[in-house]
Each structure stands twice: as structure tokens, then as C-alpha cells.
Design an enzyme around this catalytic site. Sequence first.
Site, PDB file in Angstrom:
ATOM      1  N   LYS A 152      67.605  31.735  63.538  1.00  0.00           N
ATOM      2  CA  LYS A 152      66.558  31.141  62.689  1.00  0.00           C
ATOM      3  C   LYS A 152      67.098  30.688  61.339  1.00  0.00           C
ATOM      4  O   LYS A 152      68.070  31.207  60.815  1.00  0.00           O
ATOM      5  CB  LYS A 152      65.366  32.094  62.559  1.00  0.00           C
ATOM      6  CG  LYS A 152      64.514  32.038  63.840  1.00  0.00           C
ATOM      7  CD  LYS A 152      63.236  32.804  63.784  1.00  0.00           C
ATOM      8  CE  LYS A 152      62.509  32.632  65.134  1.00  0.00           C
ATOM      9  NZ  LYS A 152      61.390  33.559  65.299  1.00  0.00           N
ATOM     10  N   ARG A 200      64.268  39.344  70.987  1.00  0.00           N
ATOM     11  CA  ARG A 200      64.121  38.029  71.634  1.00  0.00           C
ATOM     12  C   ARG A 200      65.258  37.147  71.132  1.00  0.00           C
ATOM     13  O   ARG A 200      65.268  36.760  69.966  1.00  0.00           O
ATOM     14  CB  ARG A 200      62.753  37.443  71.270  1.00  0.00           C
ATOM     15  CG  ARG A 200      62.461  36.107  71.924  1.00  0.00           C
ATOM     16  CD  ARG A 200      61.127  35.563  71.442  1.00  0.00           C
ATOM     17  NE  ARG A 200      60.811  34.310  72.086  1.00  0.00           N
ATOM     18  CZ  ARG A 200      61.305  33.135  71.706  1.00  0.00           C
ATOM     19  NH1 ARG A 200      62.122  33.056  70.685  1.00  0.00           N
ATOM     20  NH2 ARG A 200      60.980  32.031  72.350  1.00  0.00           N
TER      21      ARG A 200
HETATM   22  N1  HH2 Z   1      60.027  32.812  67.880  1.00  0.00           N
HETATM   23  C1  HH2 Z   1      59.951  31.609  68.504  1.00  0.00           C
HETATM   24  C2  HH2 Z   1      59.142  31.432  69.624  1.00  0.00           C
HETATM   25  N2  HH2 Z   1      58.433  32.463  70.141  1.00  0.00           N
HETATM   26  N3  HH2 Z   1      57.779  34.735  70.050  1.00  0.00           N
HETATM   27  C3  HH2 Z   1      57.824  35.924  69.442  1.00  0.00           C
HETATM   28  N4  HH2 Z   1      57.104  36.961  69.926  1.00  0.00           N
HETATM   29  N5  HH2 Z   1      58.596  36.149  68.326  1.00  0.00           N
HETATM   30  C4  HH2 Z   1      59.335  35.158  67.767  1.00  0.00           C
HETATM   31  O1  HH2 Z   1      59.986  35.403  66.734  1.00  0.00           O
HETATM   32  C5  HH2 Z   1      59.307  33.861  68.382  1.00  0.00           C
HETATM   33  C6  HH2 Z   1      58.507  33.685  69.540  1.00  0.00           C
HETATM   34  C7  HH2 Z   1      60.740  30.444  67.968  1.00  0.00           C
HETATM   35  O2  HH2 Z   1      61.979  30.348  68.583  1.00  0.00           O
HETATM   36  P1  HH2 Z   1      62.355  29.368  69.814  1.00  0.00           P
HETATM   37  O3  HH2 Z   1      61.556  29.693  71.035  1.00  0.00           O
HETATM   38  O4  HH2 Z   1      63.808  29.412  70.033  1.00  0.00           O
HETATM   39  O5  HH2 Z   1      62.006  27.906  69.315  1.00  0.00           O
HETATM   40  P2  HH2 Z   1      60.789  26.950  69.591  1.00  0.00           P
HETATM   41  O6  HH2 Z   1      59.556  27.569  69.029  1.00  0.00           O
HETATM   42  O7  HH2 Z   1      61.209  25.696  68.866  1.00  0.00           O
HETATM   43  O8  HH2 Z   1      60.672  26.747  71.078  1.00  0.00           O
END
Ligand code: HH2
Length: 284
Positions: A221, A256
Site C-alpha cells: 500500500k 491479506r
Molecule cells: N484492501 C484492499 C482490498 N480489499 N479487504 C480487506 N479486508 N482489507 C484490506 O485492507 C483490503 C481489502 C485493497 O487492495 P487490493 O485488493 O490489492 O486493490 P484493489 O482494491 O485496487 O483491488
Amino acid sequence: MNEPFPLRCGRPLIMGVLNVTPDSFSDGGRYAAPDAACRRAAEMVAQGADLLDVGGESTRPGARPVDAATQIGRIVPVLHALRRTLPATVRISVDTRSARVAAAALAAGADLVNDVSAGRADPALFALAARTKAPLVLMHMRGEPETMQHAPAYDDVVEEVRRFLLERAALAIRAGVPEDRIVLDPGIGFGKTREHNLRLLAGLERITDCGFPVLLGTSRKRFMGSICRVDEPALLVPATVATTALGVMAGVAIFRVHDVRENRQAADTAAAIRAAAGAREPRV
Ligand code: HH2
């Protein structure tokens, strides 16, 4: 659905991120096709993932909402393919704010629901979790992804996040979600400045002390990029690993992450050190 997923199993759990989106901030567009998703899933399982989080909607800062039919069209073929190819011991989570998407995903073989809105985006989500008894991740987010980074402000970020999560958990329980199926997540990067994220990470024990398993999502992040002076998310693996080790020491149960091998090692090593220090077992 598989046997109930054991949220407390005595060691930190690693949740591998599998975004089947065109636009996720770090892996967007790479795993949208079922065969590419299955290859990536098998790789993460071989590297030590306990569960996989499949998402069909990016929630990165600035992202626009994606309707339920589009999310279902992205996720369900991938879930069917994953269930055909993965061992049943690998649990699958669906990253969605929509009860319709969550229901379709559970019917296609998902085991958990990961809701970054903590049940606020779709009131039907608590009823679904109550009916299916699927574990439910409740995450803190200030505002909506599209606007959440517009000057977020808190008096005491740790206390406000803690109180919000406990309130959402109480509402979920009142709606019939079993208490032992609830996971809390402070929502690193969701409506928070770099300073807010750092305070939350420094104060994690105030969240893990609430008695629910805690999930942490720091992987790659942006707030770490500004500390390390790195723009490219994929180069933030060492920084992510540092937060995983600290998270274990603070009692976090589930991590995660995009980079399973590195975080598996960090989590297992930190857990062994924590055990050697005579600390309480991780809250897993
Ligand atoms: N962060 C993201 C998405 N889902 N869910 C939980 N529970 N906690 C988190 O910190 C979290 C999450 C964001 O990361 P990513 O899926 O890699 O990116 P994007 O939202 O662009 O798909």
C-alpha cells in the site's frame, strides 16, 4: 460449502490476494481469465496461502463502484475453476460489498465474505451471513473509495476505528451473524492519511484486544511507498513483510497479501518469536 472455516487455529493465516479486475492498483488485469487465476492461485497455495481473497471490484482510492452483475460475471467462472482445481482445504473469500455478489460467490464455492464496507453498503449482507453462517470480515472505511482520500480527519484514529468495528460487530450479531464468525479489519489505506495508517499499526493491540480475530491488509500500500520513497507497488514487498511481522507480535490473525512466500516466512518467524517470548497465542 465446505466444513466451517476455523478462524482460530493457533497460527497466523495468510490470505493471498486474487483480483479478477481490470484495474486493481497492483495486480489489475493479470488474473481475470479463469486459467490465469487458477495458475496464480496454485502458485500462492504452493507458497503457503491458507486462503485466497477473490475480488471483482477494485476499492483503491478513486475507484468507481462496479455493479453486481459485472462483479458476478468476473468472479463466478473463476470460483468454479478454482473449486475444480484447488484442494478443498484451501478456503476462498469473496471481496465484495454486495449481498447479491456474495450469495452468488458462496453458491459457487466461496467460504468467507470480505466486506470493506462492514455491511453499510448493502443491508442484506448481514442477513446473508446470518443465514449461511459464512465468516464475515468487517472492515473500517471512512467514506467511499471514490472520495475517501479527500482530507480524512480523526481526533483519535485508533479509538474511532475500534469503536466503529465494535458497533458494526454488535449490529451483525443482532442480525443473527454468529459471534465466532466475525473478523475485524482496521482498513489500512481506506480513508486514512499516512499518519493515520501508522498510528493504527502502532495501536493494533487495541483492536486485537477486542476479542475478535483481526485481519490486516497492508500489502504493497501507498503509505509505505511514501516512507520508502518507492512509487511502484510491487517493490513494497520488504515493507509489507515488516508490517506482517509487527502484526503477528500485536496478535493479528490473518494477513491479506499479494506476496505469499515472503509474508508466510515473516508471519511464521514472528509467531515463533512471540511464542518463545511466552506471549499469548495469536488470536487465530
Ligand atoms: N484492501 C484492499 C482490498 N480489499 N479487504 C480487506 N479486508 N482489507 C484490506 O485492507 C483490503 C481489502 C485493497 O487492495 P487490493 O485488493 O490489492 O486493490 P484493489 O482494491 O485496487 O483491488
